[in-house]
Structures are given as C-alpha cells and as structure tokens.
Write a protein that holds these residues in place. Structure first.
Motif, PDB file in Angstrom:
ATOM      1  N   ALA A 190       2.562 -11.504  59.811  1.00 56.98           N
ATOM      2  CA  ALA A 190       2.876 -12.854  59.347  1.00 56.98           C
ATOM      3  C   ALA A 190       2.240 -13.111  57.979  1.00 56.98           C
ATOM      4  O   ALA A 190       2.888 -13.648  57.072  1.00 56.98           O
ATOM      5  CB  ALA A 190       2.397 -13.888  60.358  1.00 56.98           C
ATOM      6  N   GLU A 191       0.997 -12.691  57.817  1.00 59.96           N
ATOM      7  CA  GLU A 191       0.303 -12.891  56.542  1.00 59.96           C
ATOM      8  C   GLU A 191       0.959 -12.071  55.438  1.00 59.96           C
ATOM      9  O   GLU A 191       1.179 -12.560  54.327  1.00 59.96           O
ATOM     10  CB  GLU A 191      -1.171 -12.503  56.669  1.00 59.96           C
ATOM     11  N   ARG A 192       1.327 -10.842  55.757  1.00 56.75           N
ATOM     12  CA  ARG A 192       1.972  -9.966  54.765  1.00 56.75           C
ATOM     13  C   ARG A 192       3.293 -10.563  54.291  1.00 56.75           C
ATOM     14  O   ARG A 192       3.566 -10.621  53.095  1.00 56.75           O
ATOM     15  CB  ARG A 192       2.192  -8.581  55.393  1.00 56.75           C
ATOM     16  N   ILE A 193       4.087 -11.039  55.218  1.00 54.37           N
ATOM     17  CA  ILE A 193       5.375 -11.643  54.883  1.00 54.37           C
ATOM     18  C   ILE A 193       5.178 -12.928  54.078  1.00 54.37           C
ATOM     19  O   ILE A 193       5.886 -13.178  53.105  1.00 54.37           O
ATOM     20  CB  ILE A 193       6.214 -11.904  56.157  1.00 54.37           C
ATOM     21  N   ALA A 194       4.194 -13.721  54.472  1.00 55.67           N
ATOM     22  CA  ALA A 194       3.924 -14.983  53.770  1.00 55.67           C
ATOM     23  C   ALA A 194       3.608 -14.722  52.303  1.00 55.67           C
ATOM     24  O   ALA A 194       4.198 -15.339  51.409  1.00 55.67           O
ATOM     25  CB  ALA A 194       2.775 -15.724  54.447  1.00 55.67           C
ATOM     26  N   TRP A 195       2.686 -13.805  52.023  1.00 49.86           N
ATOM     27  CA  TRP A 195       2.299 -13.548  50.632  1.00 49.86           C
ATOM     28  C   TRP A 195       3.409 -12.845  49.867  1.00 49.86           C
ATOM     29  O   TRP A 195       3.607 -13.117  48.681  1.00 49.86           O
ATOM     30  CB  TRP A 195       0.985 -12.773  50.568  1.00 49.86           C
ATOM     31  N   ALA A 196       4.166 -11.977  50.536  1.00 51.70           N
ATOM     32  CA  ALA A 196       5.296 -11.326  49.876  1.00 51.70           C
ATOM     33  C   ALA A 196       6.323 -12.369  49.449  1.00 51.70           C
ATOM     34  O   ALA A 196       6.900 -12.274  48.366  1.00 51.70           O
ATOM     35  CB  ALA A 196       5.927 -10.295  50.798  1.00 51.70           C
ATOM     36  N   THR A 197       6.528 -13.376  50.291  1.00 49.51           N
ATOM     37  CA  THR A 197       7.485 -14.438  49.975  1.00 49.51           C
ATOM     38  C   THR A 197       7.011 -15.262  48.790  1.00 49.51           C
ATOM     39  O   THR A 197       7.784 -15.556  47.871  1.00 49.51           O
ATOM     40  CB  THR A 197       7.704 -15.346  51.206  1.00 49.51           C
ATOM     41  N   VAL A 198       5.728 -15.622  48.781  1.00 45.83           N
ATOM     42  CA  VAL A 198       5.170 -16.373  47.654  1.00 45.83           C
ATOM     43  C   VAL A 198       5.291 -15.542  46.370  1.00 45.83           C
ATOM     44  O   VAL A 198       5.695 -16.055  45.325  1.00 45.83           O
ATOM     45  CB  VAL A 198       3.700 -16.771  47.922  1.00 45.83           C
ATOM     46  N   ASN A 199       4.988 -14.262  46.458  1.00 50.57           N
ATOM     47  CA  ASN A 199       5.094 -13.392  45.285  1.00 50.57           C
ATOM     48  C   ASN A 199       6.522 -13.308  44.781  1.00 50.57           C
ATOM     49  O   ASN A 199       6.773 -13.326  43.574  1.00 50.57           O
ATOM     50  CB  ASN A 199       4.589 -11.979  45.602  1.00 50.57           C
ATOM     51  N   LYS A 200       7.464 -13.211  45.696  1.00 49.01           N
ATOM     52  CA  LYS A 200       8.871 -13.116  45.309  1.00 49.01           C
ATOM     53  C   LYS A 200       9.328 -14.397  44.613  1.00 49.01           C
ATOM     54  O   LYS A 200      10.046 -14.346  43.616  1.00 49.01           O
ATOM     55  CB  LYS A 200       9.727 -12.849  46.550  1.00 49.01           C
ATOM     56  N   GLN A 201       8.884 -15.543  45.125  1.00 49.15           N
ATOM     57  CA  GLN A 201       9.278 -16.825  44.540  1.00 49.15           C
ATOM     58  C   GLN A 201       8.662 -17.031  43.156  1.00 49.15           C
ATOM     59  O   GLN A 201       9.318 -17.497  42.244  1.00 49.15           O
ATOM     60  CB  GLN A 201       8.819 -17.983  45.436  1.00 49.15           C
ATOM     61  N   ASP A 202       7.386 -16.687  43.022  1.00 51.31           N
ATOM     62  CA  ASP A 202       6.632 -17.064  41.823  1.00 51.31           C
ATOM     63  C   ASP A 202       6.210 -15.890  40.946  1.00 51.31           C
ATOM     64  O   ASP A 202       5.561 -16.088  39.939  1.00 51.31           O
ATOM     65  CB  ASP A 202       5.364 -17.838  42.226  1.00 51.31           C
ATOM     66  N   GLY A 203       6.530 -14.677  41.359  1.00 48.73           N
ATOM     67  CA  GLY A 203       6.139 -13.522  40.561  1.00 48.73           C
ATOM     68  C   GLY A 203       4.665 -13.202  40.644  1.00 48.73           C
ATOM     69  O   GLY A 203       4.094 -12.646  39.713  1.00 48.73           O
ATOM     70  N   GLY A 204       4.035 -13.546  41.749  1.00 49.79           N
ATOM     71  CA  GLY A 204       2.632 -13.194  41.939  1.00 49.79           C
ATOM     72  C   GLY A 204       1.696 -14.334  41.596  1.00 49.79           C
ATOM     73  O   GLY A 204       2.126 -15.417  41.212  1.00 49.79           O
ATOM     74  N   GLY A 205       0.409 -14.071  41.743  1.00 52.18           N
ATOM     75  CA  GLY A 205      -0.607 -15.083  41.485  1.00 52.18           C
ATOM     76  C   GLY A 205      -0.858 -15.225  40.005  1.00 52.18           C
ATOM     77  O   GLY A 205      -1.064 -14.249  39.314  1.00 52.18           O
ATOM     78  N   LYS A 206      -0.830 -16.418  39.534  1.00 50.78           N
ATOM     79  CA  LYS A 206      -1.101 -16.667  38.117  1.00 50.78           C
ATOM     80  C   LYS A 206      -1.943 -17.921  38.020  1.00 50.78           C
ATOM     81  O   LYS A 206      -1.696 -18.892  38.716  1.00 50.78           O
ATOM     82  CB  LYS A 206       0.191 -16.944  37.352  1.00 50.78           C
ATOM     83  N   LYS A 207      -2.888 -17.885  37.130  1.00 45.42           N
ATOM     84  CA  LYS A 207      -3.592 -19.121  36.794  1.00 45.42           C
ATOM     85  C   LYS A 207      -2.627 -19.961  35.971  1.00 45.42           C
ATOM     86  O   LYS A 207      -1.880 -19.425  35.162  1.00 45.42           O
ATOM     87  CB  LYS A 207      -4.837 -18.814  35.953  1.00 45.42           C
ATOM     88  N   LYS A 208      -2.658 -21.258  36.174  1.00 50.42           N
ATOM     89  CA  LYS A 208      -1.793 -22.120  35.366  1.00 50.42           C
ATOM     90  C   LYS A 208      -2.304 -22.082  33.930  1.00 50.42           C
ATOM     91  O   LYS A 208      -3.488 -22.237  33.684  1.00 50.42           O
ATOM     92  CB  LYS A 208      -1.818 -23.551  35.891  1.00 50.42           C
ATOM     93  N   ARG A 209      -1.393 -21.858  33.028  1.00 44.63           N
ATOM     94  CA  ARG A 209      -1.766 -21.853  31.611  1.00 44.63           C
ATOM     95  C   ARG A 209      -1.556 -23.248  31.045  1.00 44.63           C
ATOM     96  O   ARG A 209      -0.543 -23.876  31.280  1.00 44.63           O
ATOM     97  CB  ARG A 209      -0.889 -20.870  30.829  1.00 44.63           C
ATOM     98  N   HIS A 210      -2.531 -23.684  30.294  1.00 39.73           N
ATOM     99  CA  HIS A 210      -2.416 -24.993  29.644  1.00 39.73           C
ATOM    100  C   HIS A 210      -1.943 -24.772  28.222  1.00 39.73           C
ATOM    101  O   HIS A 210      -2.575 -24.067  27.459  1.00 39.73           O
ATOM    102  CB  HIS A 210      -3.757 -25.728  29.670  1.00 39.73           C
ATOM    103  N   HIS A 211      -0.834 -25.387  27.871  1.00 43.66           N
ATOM    104  CA  HIS A 211      -0.279 -25.207  26.516  1.00 43.66           C
ATOM    105  C   HIS A 211      -0.787 -26.291  25.590  1.00 43.66           C
ATOM    106  O   HIS A 211      -0.977 -27.392  25.920  1.00 43.66           O
ATOM    107  CB  HIS A 211       1.249 -25.254  26.556  1.00 43.66           C
TER     108      HIS A 211
END
Length: 55
Positions: free
Chosen positions: A34-55
């Motif tokens: 369940a955890e593996r699928i959850a993080w894979a789904t988040v990665n697929k949606q957002d392209g992985g973990g990223k810190k928000k960049r402030h422009h």
C-alpha cells in the motif's frame, strides 16, 4: 538522497500518499504494498518530491 527519504515532499504530497495508502489497505493490500503504491502514485502525478521553489 537515500531511498525512502520523504523529506523533499510537500505536506500536500505526504497527505495524498497517506490517503492513497489507507485506500489500498482497505482493498486488502499489505502495509508495504500500500505504501509503495501510494508513493508511486504521488511520484507519477507530481514527478517526485520537490521543494517548492519561490520565484
């Protein structure tokens, strides 16, 4: 970054992953799957973990 390090994910991504994980467990998956699928789904949606960049 070591595998499994979730520190670069936003709070929103972590909440999404937790929600997906709970849903998968309700469908009868193991904690690990369940955890593996959850993080894979988040990665697929957002392209992985990223810190928000402030422009």
């Amino acid at each position: 970054m070591p595998r499994g390090d979730k520190s670069s994910y936003t709070a929103k991504q972590k909440r999404q992953a937790k929600h997906i994980e709970e849903s998968e467990k309700e469908r009868g998956l193991s904690e690990e799957d369940a955890e593996r699928i959850a993080w894979a789904t988040v990665n697929k949606q957002d392209g992985g973990g990223k810190k928000k960049r402030h422009h």
